[in-house]
Write a protein that holds these residues in place. Structure first.
Motif, PDB file in Angstrom:
ATOM      1  N   PHE A  48      61.787  26.015  47.119  1.00  0.00           N
ATOM      2  CA  PHE A  48      62.177  27.337  47.608  1.00  0.00           C
ATOM      3  C   PHE A  48      63.211  27.963  46.679  1.00  0.00           C
ATOM      4  O   PHE A  48      63.075  29.117  46.257  1.00  0.00           O
ATOM      5  CB  PHE A  48      62.726  27.229  49.027  1.00  0.00           C
ATOM      6  CG  PHE A  48      63.282  28.525  49.557  1.00  0.00           C
ATOM      7  CD1 PHE A  48      62.442  29.513  50.036  1.00  0.00           C
ATOM      8  CD2 PHE A  48      64.654  28.758  49.550  1.00  0.00           C
ATOM      9  CE1 PHE A  48      62.950  30.716  50.517  1.00  0.00           C
ATOM     10  CE2 PHE A  48      65.171  29.955  50.028  1.00  0.00           C
ATOM     11  CZ  PHE A  48      64.316  30.933  50.511  1.00  0.00           C
ATOM     12  N   TYR A  49      64.251  27.208  46.354  1.00  0.00           N
ATOM     13  CA  TYR A  49      65.296  27.752  45.481  1.00  0.00           C
ATOM     14  C   TYR A  49      64.801  27.924  44.044  1.00  0.00           C
ATOM     15  O   TYR A  49      65.287  28.788  43.315  1.00  0.00           O
ATOM     16  CB  TYR A  49      66.541  26.873  45.527  1.00  0.00           C
ATOM     17  CG  TYR A  49      67.271  26.970  46.842  1.00  0.00           C
ATOM     18  CD1 TYR A  49      67.557  28.210  47.405  1.00  0.00           C
ATOM     19  CD2 TYR A  49      67.650  25.833  47.547  1.00  0.00           C
ATOM     20  CE1 TYR A  49      68.199  28.318  48.614  1.00  0.00           C
ATOM     21  CE2 TYR A  49      68.309  25.927  48.764  1.00  0.00           C
ATOM     22  CZ  TYR A  49      68.576  27.173  49.297  1.00  0.00           C
ATOM     23  OH  TYR A  49      69.214  27.280  50.501  1.00  0.00           O
ATOM     24  N   GLU A  50      63.830  27.145  43.646  1.00  0.00           N
ATOM     25  CA  GLU A  50      63.223  27.357  42.329  1.00  0.00           C
ATOM     26  C   GLU A  50      62.543  28.723  42.277  1.00  0.00           C
ATOM     27  O   GLU A  50      62.708  29.478  41.305  1.00  0.00           O
ATOM     28  CB  GLU A  50      62.199  26.256  42.034  1.00  0.00           C
ATOM     29  CG  GLU A  50      61.466  26.460  40.718  1.00  0.00           C
ATOM     30  CD  GLU A  50      60.250  25.566  40.555  1.00  0.00           C
ATOM     31  OE1 GLU A  50      59.442  25.821  39.642  1.00  0.00           O
ATOM     32  OE2 GLU A  50      60.091  24.613  41.365  1.00  0.00           O
ATOM     33  N   ARG A  51      61.796  29.049  43.335  1.00  0.00           N
ATOM     34  CA  ARG A  51      61.131  30.349  43.367  1.00  0.00           C
ATOM     35  C   ARG A  51      62.138  31.494  43.387  1.00  0.00           C
ATOM     36  O   ARG A  51      61.953  32.521  42.738  1.00  0.00           O
ATOM     37  CB  ARG A  51      60.206  30.444  44.591  1.00  0.00           C
ATOM     38  CG  ARG A  51      58.961  29.601  44.511  1.00  0.00           C
ATOM     39  CD  ARG A  51      57.936  30.034  45.552  1.00  0.00           C
ATOM     40  NE  ARG A  51      58.442  29.894  46.899  1.00  0.00           N
ATOM     41  CZ  ARG A  51      58.319  28.792  47.643  1.00  0.00           C
ATOM     42  NH1 ARG A  51      57.694  27.729  47.139  1.00  0.00           N
ATOM     43  NH2 ARG A  51      58.788  28.747  48.862  1.00  0.00           N
TER      44      ARG A  51
ATOM     45  N   ARG B  83      62.803  22.170  35.697  1.00  0.00           N
ATOM     46  CA  ARG B  83      64.057  21.743  35.080  1.00  0.00           C
ATOM     47  C   ARG B  83      64.593  22.823  34.151  1.00  0.00           C
ATOM     48  O   ARG B  83      65.797  23.080  34.111  1.00  0.00           O
ATOM     49  CB  ARG B  83      63.838  20.437  34.307  1.00  0.00           C
ATOM     50  CG  ARG B  83      65.102  19.872  33.695  1.00  0.00           C
ATOM     51  CD  ARG B  83      64.842  18.528  33.043  1.00  0.00           C
ATOM     52  NE  ARG B  83      64.395  17.548  34.034  1.00  0.00           N
ATOM     53  CZ  ARG B  83      64.094  16.285  33.737  1.00  0.00           C
ATOM     54  NH1 ARG B  83      64.158  15.872  32.469  1.00  0.00           N
ATOM     55  NH2 ARG B  83      63.708  15.448  34.667  1.00  0.00           N
ATOM     56  N   SER B  84      63.690  23.470  33.449  1.00  0.00           N
ATOM     57  CA  SER B  84      64.118  24.511  32.507  1.00  0.00           C
ATOM     58  C   SER B  84      64.715  25.717  33.220  1.00  0.00           C
ATOM     59  O   SER B  84      65.726  26.274  32.772  1.00  0.00           O
ATOM     60  CB  SER B  84      62.930  24.957  31.643  1.00  0.00           C
ATOM     61  OG  SER B  84      62.453  23.889  30.865  1.00  0.00           O
ATOM     62  N   ILE B  85      64.102  26.134  34.330  1.00  0.00           N
ATOM     63  CA  ILE B  85      64.617  27.316  35.028  1.00  0.00           C
ATOM     64  C   ILE B  85      65.975  27.037  35.637  1.00  0.00           C
ATOM     65  O   ILE B  85      66.884  27.878  35.605  1.00  0.00           O
ATOM     66  CB  ILE B  85      63.618  27.829  36.098  1.00  0.00           C
ATOM     67  CG1 ILE B  85      64.069  29.211  36.630  1.00  0.00           C
ATOM     68  CG2 ILE B  85      63.479  26.869  37.257  1.00  0.00           C
ATOM     69  CD1 ILE B  85      64.075  30.299  35.628  1.00  0.00           C
ATOM     70  N   PHE B  86      66.169  25.829  36.175  1.00  0.00           N
ATOM     71  CA  PHE B  86      67.477  25.497  36.728  1.00  0.00           C
ATOM     72  C   PHE B  86      68.527  25.364  35.624  1.00  0.00           C
ATOM     73  O   PHE B  86      69.665  25.827  35.775  1.00  0.00           O
ATOM     74  CB  PHE B  86      67.408  24.206  37.541  1.00  0.00           C
ATOM     75  CG  PHE B  86      66.806  24.390  38.915  1.00  0.00           C
ATOM     76  CD1 PHE B  86      67.167  25.467  39.721  1.00  0.00           C
ATOM     77  CD2 PHE B  86      65.876  23.488  39.411  1.00  0.00           C
ATOM     78  CE1 PHE B  86      66.616  25.642  40.983  1.00  0.00           C
ATOM     79  CE2 PHE B  86      65.322  23.649  40.671  1.00  0.00           C
ATOM     80  CZ  PHE B  86      65.692  24.721  41.452  1.00  0.00           C
TER      81      PHE B  86
ATOM     82  N   SER C 202      69.368  28.877  34.364  1.00  0.00           N
ATOM     83  CA  SER C 202      70.206  29.605  35.316  1.00  0.00           C
ATOM     84  C   SER C 202      71.633  29.082  35.301  1.00  0.00           C
ATOM     85  O   SER C 202      72.595  29.859  35.319  1.00  0.00           O
ATOM     86  CB  SER C 202      69.619  29.501  36.725  1.00  0.00           C
ATOM     87  OG  SER C 202      68.331  30.075  36.786  1.00  0.00           O
ATOM     88  N   ALA C 203      71.782  27.751  35.264  1.00  0.00           N
ATOM     89  CA  ALA C 203      73.121  27.161  35.264  1.00  0.00           C
ATOM     90  C   ALA C 203      73.883  27.520  33.990  1.00  0.00           C
ATOM     91  O   ALA C 203      75.075  27.861  34.040  1.00  0.00           O
ATOM     92  CB  ALA C 203      73.024  25.651  35.411  1.00  0.00           C
ATOM     93  N   PHE C 204      73.201  27.494  32.846  1.00  0.00           N
ATOM     94  CA  PHE C 204      73.874  27.759  31.575  1.00  0.00           C
ATOM     95  C   PHE C 204      74.299  29.225  31.458  1.00  0.00           C
ATOM     96  O   PHE C 204      75.468  29.526  31.202  1.00  0.00           O
ATOM     97  CB  PHE C 204      72.959  27.383  30.406  1.00  0.00           C
ATOM     98  CG  PHE C 204      73.538  27.734  29.062  1.00  0.00           C
ATOM     99  CD1 PHE C 204      74.595  26.995  28.537  1.00  0.00           C
ATOM    100  CD2 PHE C 204      73.041  28.806  28.331  1.00  0.00           C
ATOM    101  CE1 PHE C 204      75.144  27.323  27.301  1.00  0.00           C
ATOM    102  CE2 PHE C 204      73.576  29.145  27.101  1.00  0.00           C
ATOM    103  CZ  PHE C 204      74.635  28.397  26.586  1.00  0.00           C
ATOM    104  N   ILE C 205      73.337  30.142  31.654  1.00  0.00           N
ATOM    105  CA  ILE C 205      73.660  31.562  31.508  1.00  0.00           C
ATOM    106  C   ILE C 205      74.669  31.987  32.577  1.00  0.00           C
ATOM    107  O   ILE C 205      75.619  32.733  32.300  1.00  0.00           O
ATOM    108  CB  ILE C 205      72.395  32.440  31.592  1.00  0.00           C
ATOM    109  CG1 ILE C 205      71.409  32.059  30.488  1.00  0.00           C
ATOM    110  CG2 ILE C 205      72.763  33.913  31.489  1.00  0.00           C
ATOM    111  CD1 ILE C 205      71.936  32.273  29.084  1.00  0.00           C
TER     112      ILE C 205
END
Length: 686
Positions: A64-67, A343-346, A349-352
């Motif tokens: 859910f949070y990925e979407r 993994r890439s989207i999280f 998001s965390a980095f930016i």
């Protein structure tokens, strides 16, 4: 879920009015309700998705949070990153510092809380806030944090009980919104608890639709028509004076529910919403929503004058063009799980997000990087914050009611003989006037209330507590044995005219009308309203004089139309001009103040009434038909209508001259000559 093209069309119906509302197009005065339409759609779609996944036993919080991350974060990050260089290049330090605060709040999902504390969505400064619109994203993000867990916890109770629970919570939220709309309007507008019901209506419809549907084609046609009509009515009729959200918000919310429940490809409204242009705008609506406010805000920040409607329409088209590009090259790729994994989207998001948070905090701690500017420009910008340094402590308002006997005192606090009673204009004058009076061994009590004219019996629309404050103040002053002189000062011109100032040279004060009316006769208009205000003020002055008080009426400070320190700083910084001066037409000023001056001139009070007219100083004959906003290279104003501390020094001298040059007061010798007609004196300036 089965794709419904009419929902994308509904998104277009939501986003376009929001854009046109922020563009200042008067016909779309209620365009802000587009956000409410979005909330209902979000509640409906999110609940539908979660319901199906829980039903099929494949729901995952992580998924859910990925979407949500794929849907919301990439385009938001892009807009934030693109905004930074424009903010750096065009925003003055105080504004840049506020921008970084909002950027920080946006990236920790608390921008609604930040803007609740620091701004008014319908206020003058809102147009210059590039990230103001992110408040609604924060509301949705906060909703997403608990709602999936809420549905999971109620799973065993069954969907009927879940629907009942959502209806109950939504009802409580709606009741709270109605209650808070008049008491805490800013918190009511920005915060989740009083917005929850709008998302809840969409969620309730989703659950109801699982086991029910409207079969009658006639009912679906009529229902969708009514829904469309309700939304359009709100867009075209509502304005900033509409208490919102409140029961009035039921109009666009119920309208959205009716369209979601009734519109489809078999009826007229469904087919209209599903036309290609509407669907296209709906597809890019999220990016369009993200881009429009920064585009508008930075254009306004860069310009010295009000942007014409034609330019705002061009900028609206630019926003939609940028939206298409970010939808195609950012939104679509990031939603593709085959291109970008979980993994890439999280990680992205965390980095930016972390980079933006750190940079925001740095910019905030650096005070908006003032070293970008020369010392001369920095000195000019200080006038923006050089009003009353104790304004936050001493000035009352809808959010902070200060009893008259607990207000601030300046000068000799052991000999409080004077009180200044008024709005923020009185507060801007009080601190320096107190210093002037200290030299005469007098103390001054400041009794100010933001946006509240000091006239008992008046009510200011959108200003909670104003009438009650004036009642308490008059009672306090009448009973006080210490205070001998009452100074009345306010933005009288705005009270009389109710419209913002246009200097007819490109300087137009932003913001809507300021509606003020006699409390017991709210429907009065024109000359009847004017005469009622004059009668209320005369009655008030007479009561004070009968109680043994001297009364000084300080006429309104001439309005400018431009934010003077900002105008000067921009001229110098962005256009390279030296020794910038600012002035406006005396003819325009005289036309603007004519009715106000007549009203104040009509107030009588024998020897106990005195008048000071700052316009005679700032728009004097020596300035050859101009009203000056700058003297000795220093701004006389802290914005477009409030005087700076330097300006307050000039006006305070005039007031003190008037007070202590009246022979019967035996308080010393004044610095200006005093002439009068009978016993009513008026200062004239040498």
């Amino acid at each position: 879920m089965k794709y419904r093209a009419e929902i994308d069309g509904l998104r277009a119906l939501a986003v376009l009015p929001v854009i046109l509302f922020h563009a200042g197009i008067e016909q779309f005065s209620g365009g802000f309700v587009g956000v409410d339409v979005f909330f209902v759609i979000s509640g409906y779609l999110i609940t539908s998705i979660i319901y199906e996944e829980i039903n099929d036993q494949r729901f995952s919080i992580i998924s859910f949070y990925e979407r949500r991350a794929r849907r919301l974060m990439p385009a938001l990050f892009l807009v934030c990153l693109v905004s930074i260089p424009f903010a750096w290049a065009w925003m003055l330090p105080a504004s840049l510092e506020s921008f970084f605060k909002s950027l920080l709040a946006t990236n920790v999902f608390l921008s609604n809380v930040y803007f609740w504390q620091s701004s008014n969505y319908f206020g003058i400064s809102a147009e210059l806030m590039p990230l103001l619109h992110t408040w609604s994203l924060a509301v949705e993000e906060q909703f997403y944090l608990f709602f999936p867990i809420f549905l999971l916890l109620l799973k065993r109770a069954g969907w009927s009980w879940t629907l009942i629970a959502i209806v109950l919570v939504s009802t409580v939220s709606l009741v709270a919104a109605q209650w808070a709309s008049s008491r805490f309007p800013s918190a009511n507008f920005f915060l989740l608890p009083t917005r929850l019901w709008e998302l809840g209506f969409g969620a309730a419809l989703s659950l109801w639709s699982r086991n029910h549907s409207i079969q009658s084609a006639i009912i679906r046609n009529v229902g969708s028509f009514i829904g469309l009509g309700l939304i359009c009515y709100a867009i075209l009729v509502f304005d900033e004076r509409t208490p919102f959200p409140s029961v009035w918000a039921l109009i666009p919310v119920v309208g959205t529910v009716l369209i979601l429940a009734c519109a489809d490809d078999r009826n007229f409204v469904g087919r209209i919403l599903a036309v290609r242009p509407a669907v296209f705008l709906g597809l890019i609506s999220y990016s369009a929503y993200l881009w429009h406010q920064p585009v508008f805000a930075f254009a306004r920040i860069r310009s010295l004058d009000e942007l014409p409607v034609a330019m705002m329409l061009v900028l609206s088209a630019v926003s939609i063009g940028l939206a298409y590009l970010s939808w195609k090259w950012v939104e679509v790729p990031f939603r593709n799980k085959h291109m970008i994994g979980r993994r890439s989207i999280f990680a992205f998001s965390a980095f930016i997000g972390s980079v933006l948070i750190v940079f925001s905090f740095w910019g905030y701690k650096e005070g908006g990087f003032p070293y970008r500017l020369s010392d001369e420009i920095i000195e000019i910008t200080k006038s923006s914050s050089s009003r009353n340094p104790r304004v936050h402590q001493c000035q009352g308002g809808s959010k902070k009611i200060i009893p008259p006997d607990e207000t601030c005192v300046y000068g000799n606090t052991d000999n409080i003989k004077l009180a200044i009673w008024g709005d923020s204009h009185a507060s801007a004058l009080a601190y320096v006037l107190g210093d002037e009076l200290a030299a005469w061994d007098r103390g001054l009590r400041e009794i100010s209330f933001s946006a509240c004219p000091p006239v008992v019996g008046l009510k200011k629309e959108g200003v909670r507590g104003c009438a009650e404050h004036n009642d308490q103040t008059l009672e306090y002053l009448l009973q006080s044995t210490q205070i001998q002189t009452v100074i009345l000062h306010a933005r009288w011109t705005l009270l009389v005219e109710q419209t913002r100032f246009d200097n007819e040279e490109g300087g137009v004060e932003p913001g809507g009308d300021a509606i003020t009316y006699p409390e017991h006769s709210p429907s009065l208009e024109g000359s009847d309203r004017y005469n009622a205000i004059a009668s209320l003020l005369q009655n008030q002055v007479q009561k004070l004089i009968s109680a043994g008080k001297d009364v000084v009426i300080v006429y309104p400070i001439p309005e400018v139309g431009w934010d003077v320190p900002t105008y000067m700083a921009k001229k110098s910084w962005l256009q390279g001009e030296n020794n910038v001066t600012v002035s406006t037409s005396r003819e325009v000023y005289m036309k603007r103040i004519d009715r106000t001056k007549q009203l104040l001139d009509s107030i009588t009070g024998e020897s106990n009434l005195r008048r000071v007219n700052p316009g005679e100083l700032l728009c004097g004959e020596a300035y050859r038909g101009r009203c000056v906003a700058v003297l000795e290279g220093k701004p006389l104003y802290s914005d477009d209508d409030h005087i700076s501390r330097f300006g307050a020094e000039k006006i305070s001298e005039l007031i003190v001259d008037q007070l202590f040059s009246a022979p019967e007061l035996e308080r010393g010798e004044g610095r200006s000559s005093v002439q009068g007609n009978g016993n009513v004196r008026t200062v004239t300036f040498k």
